[in-house]
Motif scaffolding. Structure first.
Motif, PDB file in Angstrom:
ATOM      1  N   CYS B 154     -15.752  11.882  33.268  1.00 17.38           N
ATOM      2  CA  CYS B 154     -15.291  10.663  32.600  1.00 17.38           C
ATOM      3  C   CYS B 154     -15.520  10.682  31.079  1.00 17.38           C
ATOM      4  O   CYS B 154     -14.918   9.887  30.354  1.00 17.38           O
ATOM      5  CB  CYS B 154     -15.931   9.432  33.221  1.00 17.38           C
ATOM      6  N   ASP B 155     -16.411  11.575  30.610  1.00 20.04           N
ATOM      7  CA  ASP B 155     -16.578  11.690  29.155  1.00 20.04           C
ATOM      8  C   ASP B 155     -15.325  12.301  28.539  1.00 20.04           C
ATOM      9  O   ASP B 155     -14.940  11.966  27.423  1.00 20.04           O
ATOM     10  CB  ASP B 155     -17.796  12.578  28.835  1.00 20.04           C
ATOM     11  N   LEU B 156     -14.692  13.190  29.301  1.00 22.34           N
ATOM     12  CA  LEU B 156     -13.485  13.856  28.823  1.00 22.34           C
ATOM     13  C   LEU B 156     -12.236  13.005  29.054  1.00 22.34           C
ATOM     14  O   LEU B 156     -11.448  12.776  28.137  1.00 22.34           O
ATOM     15  CB  LEU B 156     -13.351  15.210  29.536  1.00 22.34           C
ATOM     16  N   TYR B 157     -12.080  12.526  30.281  1.00 17.85           N
ATOM     17  CA  TYR B 157     -10.877  11.751  30.639  1.00 17.85           C
ATOM     18  C   TYR B 157     -11.216  10.260  30.741  1.00 17.85           C
ATOM     19  O   TYR B 157     -11.338   9.722  31.846  1.00 17.85           O
ATOM     20  CB  TYR B 157     -10.307  12.258  31.964  1.00 17.85           C
ATOM     21  N   LYS B 158     -11.359   9.614  29.603  1.00 18.22           N
ATOM     22  CA  LYS B 158     -11.791   8.207  29.583  1.00 18.22           C
ATOM     23  C   LYS B 158     -10.732   7.291  30.176  1.00 18.22           C
ATOM     24  O   LYS B 158     -11.013   6.444  31.010  1.00 18.22           O
ATOM     25  CB  LYS B 158     -12.102   7.774  28.141  1.00 18.22           C
ATOM     26  N   LYS B 159      -9.486   7.457  29.719  1.00 21.84           N
ATOM     27  CA  LYS B 159      -8.404   6.570  30.161  1.00 21.84           C
ATOM     28  C   LYS B 159      -8.147   6.756  31.659  1.00 21.84           C
ATOM     29  O   LYS B 159      -7.967   5.795  32.406  1.00 21.84           O
ATOM     30  CB  LYS B 159      -7.134   6.897  29.350  1.00 21.84           C
ATOM     31  N   PHE B 160      -8.182   8.019  32.098  1.00 26.35           N
ATOM     32  CA  PHE B 160      -7.978   8.341  33.520  1.00 26.35           C
ATOM     33  C   PHE B 160      -9.027   7.639  34.379  1.00 26.35           C
ATOM     34  O   PHE B 160      -8.713   7.022  35.395  1.00 26.35           O
ATOM     35  CB  PHE B 160      -8.057   9.862  33.715  1.00 26.35           C
ATOM     36  N   CYS B 161     -10.276   7.716  33.922  1.00 26.55           N
ATOM     37  CA  CYS B 161     -11.377   7.133  34.693  1.00 26.55           C
ATOM     38  C   CYS B 161     -11.295   5.612  34.729  1.00 26.55           C
ATOM     39  O   CYS B 161     -11.553   4.997  35.761  1.00 26.55           O
ATOM     40  CB  CYS B 161     -12.720   7.569  34.106  1.00 26.55           C
ATOM     41  N   THR B 162     -10.940   5.006  33.575  1.00 25.83           N
ATOM     42  CA  THR B 162     -10.850   3.547  33.530  1.00 25.83           C
ATOM     43  C   THR B 162      -9.784   3.059  34.508  1.00 25.83           C
ATOM     44  O   THR B 162     -10.012   2.131  35.286  1.00 25.83           O
ATOM     45  CB  THR B 162     -10.495   3.073  32.097  1.00 25.83           C
ATOM     46  N   GLN B 163      -8.613   3.718  34.472  1.00 21.72           N
ATOM     47  CA  GLN B 163      -7.512   3.296  35.341  1.00 21.72           C
ATOM     48  C   GLN B 163      -7.849   3.527  36.825  1.00 21.72           C
ATOM     49  O   GLN B 163      -7.547   2.689  37.675  1.00 21.72           O
ATOM     50  CB  GLN B 163      -6.239   4.062  34.958  1.00 21.72           C
ATOM     51  N   ALA B 164      -8.497   4.668  37.100  1.00 24.37           N
ATOM     52  CA  ALA B 164      -8.905   4.945  38.484  1.00 24.37           C
ATOM     53  C   ALA B 164      -9.907   3.887  38.945  1.00 24.37           C
ATOM     54  O   ALA B 164      -9.834   3.408  40.085  1.00 24.37           O
ATOM     55  CB  ALA B 164      -9.521   6.339  38.585  1.00 24.37           C
ATOM     56  N   GLY B 165     -10.815   3.498  38.040  1.00 19.99           N
ATOM     57  CA  GLY B 165     -11.812   2.471  38.361  1.00 19.99           C
ATOM     58  C   GLY B 165     -11.146   1.144  38.696  1.00 19.99           C
ATOM     59  O   GLY B 165     -11.536   0.466  39.656  1.00 19.99           O
ATOM     60  N   GLU B 166     -10.119   0.779  37.918  1.00 19.21           N
ATOM     61  CA  GLU B 166      -9.400  -0.471  38.192  1.00 19.21           C
ATOM     62  C   GLU B 166      -8.692  -0.398  39.546  1.00 19.21           C
ATOM     63  O   GLU B 166      -8.697  -1.365  40.314  1.00 19.21           O
ATOM     64  CB  GLU B 166      -8.369  -0.717  37.085  1.00 19.21           C
ATOM     65  N   GLY B 167      -8.111   0.763  39.829  1.00 18.02           N
ATOM     66  CA  GLY B 167      -7.431   0.942  41.119  1.00 18.02           C
ATOM     67  C   GLY B 167      -8.397   0.835  42.291  1.00 18.02           C
ATOM     68  O   GLY B 167      -8.116   0.154  43.284  1.00 18.02           O
ATOM     69  N   VAL B 168      -9.555   1.495  42.154  1.00 19.95           N
ATOM     70  CA  VAL B 168     -10.547   1.470  43.236  1.00 19.95           C
ATOM     71  C   VAL B 168     -11.101   0.051  43.405  1.00 19.95           C
ATOM     72  O   VAL B 168     -11.328  -0.401  44.539  1.00 19.95           O
ATOM     73  CB  VAL B 168     -11.678   2.496  42.975  1.00 19.95           C
ATOM     74  N   ALA B 169     -11.278  -0.678  42.284  1.00 18.65           N
ATOM     75  CA  ALA B 169     -11.765  -2.064  42.363  1.00 18.65           C
ATOM     76  C   ALA B 169     -10.760  -2.936  43.122  1.00 18.65           C
ATOM     77  O   ALA B 169     -11.144  -3.749  43.977  1.00 18.65           O
ATOM     78  CB  ALA B 169     -12.006  -2.609  40.958  1.00 18.65           C
ATOM     79  N   SER B 170      -9.468  -2.756  42.821  1.00 17.04           N
ATOM     80  CA  SER B 170      -8.425  -3.496  43.548  1.00 17.04           C
ATOM     81  C   SER B 170      -8.479  -3.164  45.033  1.00 17.04           C
ATOM     82  O   SER B 170      -8.400  -4.051  45.889  1.00 17.04           O
ATOM     83  CB  SER B 170      -7.035  -3.130  43.027  1.00 17.04           C
ATOM     84  N   ALA B 171      -8.623  -1.857  45.331  1.00 21.12           N
ATOM     85  CA  ALA B 171      -8.660  -1.419  46.732  1.00 21.12           C
ATOM     86  C   ALA B 171      -9.892  -1.980  47.445  1.00 21.12           C
ATOM     87  O   ALA B 171      -9.827  -2.320  48.637  1.00 21.12           O
ATOM     88  CB  ALA B 171      -8.661   0.099  46.801  1.00 21.12           C
ATOM     89  N   LEU B 172     -10.996  -2.121  46.699  1.00 23.53           N
ATOM     90  CA  LEU B 172     -12.216  -2.698  47.283  1.00 23.53           C
ATOM     91  C   LEU B 172     -11.975  -4.156  47.665  1.00 23.53           C
ATOM     92  O   LEU B 172     -12.371  -4.607  48.749  1.00 23.53           O
ATOM     93  CB  LEU B 172     -13.364  -2.584  46.278  1.00 23.53           C
ATOM     94  N   LEU B 173     -11.294  -4.893  46.762  1.00 23.18           N
ATOM     95  CA  LEU B 173     -10.948  -6.286  47.060  1.00 23.18           C
ATOM     96  C   LEU B 173     -10.020  -6.360  48.278  1.00 23.18           C
ATOM     97  O   LEU B 173     -10.170  -7.242  49.127  1.00 23.18           O
ATOM     98  CB  LEU B 173     -10.275  -6.936  45.849  1.00 23.18           C
ATOM     99  N   VAL B 174      -9.073  -5.413  48.347  1.00 15.06           N
ATOM    100  CA  VAL B 174      -8.165  -5.361  49.501  1.00 15.06           C
ATOM    101  C   VAL B 174      -8.975  -5.208  50.790  1.00 15.06           C
ATOM    102  O   VAL B 174      -8.754  -5.933  51.762  1.00 15.06           O
ATOM    103  CB  VAL B 174      -7.167  -4.183  49.369  1.00 15.06           C
ATOM    104  N   SER B 175      -9.946  -4.282  50.764  1.00 16.83           N
ATOM    105  CA  SER B 175     -10.693  -4.031  52.001  1.00 16.83           C
ATOM    106  C   SER B 175     -11.560  -5.235  52.373  1.00 16.83           C
ATOM    107  O   SER B 175     -11.702  -5.552  53.553  1.00 16.83           O
ATOM    108  CB  SER B 175     -11.514  -2.749  51.901  1.00 16.83           C
ATOM    109  N   LEU B 176     -12.108  -5.945  51.368  1.00 17.55           N
ATOM    110  CA  LEU B 176     -12.876  -7.159  51.672  1.00 17.55           C
ATOM    111  C   LEU B 176     -11.969  -8.214  52.309  1.00 17.55           C
ATOM    112  O   LEU B 176     -12.350  -8.888  53.264  1.00 17.55           O
ATOM    113  CB  LEU B 176     -13.532  -7.714  50.398  1.00 17.55           C
ATOM    114  N   CYS B 177     -10.749  -8.351  51.744  1.00 22.47           N
ATOM    115  CA  CYS B 177      -9.794  -9.321  52.299  1.00 22.47           C
ATOM    116  C   CYS B 177      -9.407  -8.959  53.736  1.00 22.47           C
ATOM    117  O   CYS B 177      -9.287  -9.841  54.587  1.00 22.47           O
ATOM    118  CB  CYS B 177      -8.531  -9.388  51.443  1.00 22.47           C
TER     119      CYS B 177
END
Lengths: 204, 204
Positions: B154-177
């Protein structure tokens, strides 16, 4: 003119008697299946926790000592903790099931049935999540992820990987059993509601 | 001597009427909650799949071009597939819920209620497993696993990691729902059994 006697052996009564017998037989089989599954979860959970928790391997490469241990993978630590929790929960449930089989049904109250259903659901979710995370780590360990420079470690630590694989396989079986168990406890809960002749409706 | 009239407004009848109103109100609220959750799962599922599926980043280091894409992590591919499946399933369920609300209850049959309960359970298990695996990869990507020479990216691919983090957070909310939804569909199934005045018992 003994009407009582003729009513006692009427075809209708025999049919009702047979239906009750069938229902009791199904209930008995479900109880046995539940007990077997809970014993399996207990045994396999302990096995998984022990296999992974005791897993380590030391390698000496050009006089440098390297050690792989399960705490290097956080997902394996999580798997050990979850399997410990599931095994403890299963021990309590095995006792409840055994008492239920030998003394007759213990599952007399809806709150208890709800508690078991909820507990089984939580265990199924927990074990599935832990196994999925551990499987992901194991796959990286086995095959690597060359695009990200995460190299496979199983060529170096063969014994460590084999033992971890056995542990994860046990944990996978545990999670499959907990999924089936959460279905059985849903079934038990439905029976309880069906058997109370609709009184449940006012409780909601 | 109009007994009929006096019975019509007796305290007992008023209490029964109130209980029925309360039950209908609860049922209505549950239906609305179910619809809202299913719409959330649909929206967040699509968002998660899109965020992760469209995720890539190119870096040039000393004239060497390096590219990170979501297919480099198999767990992210699995997450996209699972979120696609869940979003499609939710779309069908949203239509069913909306029809149910505007036309009255559609959930009249036990097989259908069982199918929905089973579907929701499978979705909950699938999303939880996919999120757990993706979270494990993400944690390694973010913090690395130095003991195994898996370095953080993530030090190298900052934008990639941020976007992946947002995607995983959305997916986490999906699984809670989906977990909450599987509870709601269990509740709907129980209501159906309770409301049929115990006839369910013979079906088991």
């Amino acid at each position: 003119m003994s009407y009582g006697g003729s009513v006692g052996i009427s075809p209708g009564n025999v049919a009702v008697h047979h239906a009750k017998c069938d229902a009791k037989l199904v209930e008995w089989r479900v109880k046995i299946a539940e007990l077997v599954l809970r014993v399996l979860v207990l045994g396999l959970g302990v096995a998984a926790a022990a296999l992974i928790g005791a897993n380590s391997e030391v390698k000496v490469i050009f006089s440098i000592t390297k050690k792989a241990k399960f705490t290097d993978m956080k997902s394996l630590v999580f798997l050990v903790v979850v399997n410990g929790i599931v095994a403890t929960y299963s021990l309590v449930q095995v006792v409840r099931c055994a008492v239920g089989i030998f003394r007759g049904s213990v599952l007399f109250s809806k709150p208890l049935a709800w508690l078991i259903f909820s507990g089984d659901q939580v265990m199924a979710y927990l074990t599935l999540a832990a196994v999925a995370a551990a499987l992901q780590s194991s796959v990286i360990g086995k095959f690597g992820q060359p695009e990200l420079q995460w190299m496979k470690i199983c060529d170096l630590y063969k014994k460590f990987c084999t033992q971890a694989g056995e542990g994860v396989a046990s944990a996978l079986l545990v999670s499959l059993c907990t999924v089936i168990l959460s279905w059985i406890s849903a079934y038990s809960l439905f029976r309880l509601y069906g058997g109370r002749k609709g009184k449940a409706d006012s409780r909601w």
